[in-house]
Write a protein that holds these residues in place. Sequence first.
Motif, short mmCIF file in Angstrom:
data_model
loop_
_atom_site.label_atom_id
_atom_site.label_comp_id
_atom_site.label_asym_id
_atom_site.label_seq_id
_atom_site.Cartn_x
_atom_site.Cartn_y
_atom_site.Cartn_z
N UNK A 1 4.44 -11.83 -70.97
CA UNK A 1 5.58 -11.45 -71.78
C UNK A 1 6.54 -12.62 -71.88
N UNK A 2 7.00 -12.90 -73.08
CA UNK A 2 7.92 -14.03 -73.31
C UNK A 2 9.35 -13.66 -72.91
N UNK A 3 10.18 -14.68 -72.78
CA UNK A 3 11.59 -14.46 -72.47
C UNK A 3 12.24 -13.61 -73.57
N UNK A 4 11.87 -13.85 -74.82
CA UNK A 4 12.43 -13.09 -75.94
C UNK A 4 12.01 -11.62 -75.87
N UNK A 5 10.76 -11.37 -75.54
CA UNK A 5 10.30 -9.98 -75.41
C UNK A 5 11.02 -9.28 -74.27
N UNK A 6 11.18 -9.97 -73.13
CA UNK A 6 11.90 -9.38 -71.98
C UNK A 6 13.34 -9.06 -72.37
N UNK A 7 13.99 -9.99 -73.06
CA UNK A 7 15.38 -9.77 -73.45
C UNK A 7 15.47 -8.64 -74.47
N UNK A 8 14.56 -8.59 -75.41
CA UNK A 8 14.54 -7.50 -76.39
C UNK A 8 14.39 -6.15 -75.73
N UNK A 9 13.53 -6.08 -74.71
CA UNK A 9 13.36 -4.82 -73.98
C UNK A 9 14.63 -4.46 -73.22
N UNK A 10 15.26 -5.44 -72.57
CA UNK A 10 16.51 -5.18 -71.86
C UNK A 10 17.57 -4.68 -72.83
N UNK A 11 17.71 -5.38 -73.94
CA UNK A 11 18.73 -5.08 -74.95
C UNK A 11 18.54 -3.67 -75.52
N UNK A 12 17.30 -3.29 -75.80
CA UNK A 12 17.05 -1.98 -76.41
C UNK A 12 17.16 -0.83 -75.40
N UNK A 13 16.99 -1.12 -74.12
CA UNK A 13 17.09 -0.06 -73.10
C UNK A 13 18.43 -0.06 -72.39
N UNK A 14 19.30 -1.01 -72.70
CA UNK A 14 20.55 -1.20 -71.97
C UNK A 14 21.43 0.05 -71.97
N UNK A 15 21.92 0.37 -70.79
CA UNK A 15 22.85 1.46 -70.55
C UNK A 15 24.00 0.92 -69.69
N UNK A 16 25.11 1.64 -69.58
CA UNK A 16 26.24 1.12 -68.79
C UNK A 16 25.87 0.67 -67.38
N UNK A 17 24.97 1.36 -66.71
CA UNK A 17 24.60 0.98 -65.34
C UNK A 17 23.85 -0.35 -65.29
N UNK A 18 23.29 -0.80 -66.41
CA UNK A 18 22.58 -2.08 -66.45
C UNK A 18 23.52 -3.27 -66.42
N UNK A 19 24.81 -3.04 -66.63
CA UNK A 19 25.77 -4.14 -66.62
C UNK A 19 25.89 -4.76 -65.23
N UNK A 20 25.47 -4.04 -64.20
CA UNK A 20 25.50 -4.57 -62.83
C UNK A 20 24.44 -5.63 -62.60
N UNK A 21 23.48 -5.76 -63.51
CA UNK A 21 22.42 -6.75 -63.32
C UNK A 21 22.38 -7.79 -64.43
#
Length: 144
Positions: A1-21
Amino acid sequence: MTALQRYGEFFSAMQPEDLDRLDAVFVENARFRDPFNEVNGIGGIRAVFEHMYANCAEARFEVLESVGDERLGYLRWRLHFRLRRDKAPRRPLEGVSRVVFAEDGRVREHVDYWDAAGELYEQFPVIGGLMRWLRSRLAVDSGG
């Protein structure tokens, strides 16, 4: 998985609790810019997203497509949202993010491009009417 794919997955699944990471996703001095904000550092980025979640009862990004490599990529996305005072969701906003990656795969720079006037402001009664009037005055007459 590329850095862009990982970031896209993070971005699309992001919720308030993800701000801690965010430090796992962004380098310490990362730059973030959108039509309303320009910040540097994880603290500034966190503040932008905390503000979004504080003002939106529902907010989620849908990544529509991605193009790029390990150094630079573009994400085309759609933001689904409802402001806290709204009874129903608003029309989704669409935009593109230009993302630059550090050597370790974390984000060094994230710049959003989207039409705040056409995508967001037109959804509000008073300013929306003004934006539609202004657009009609500046647009080419295609009735030709």
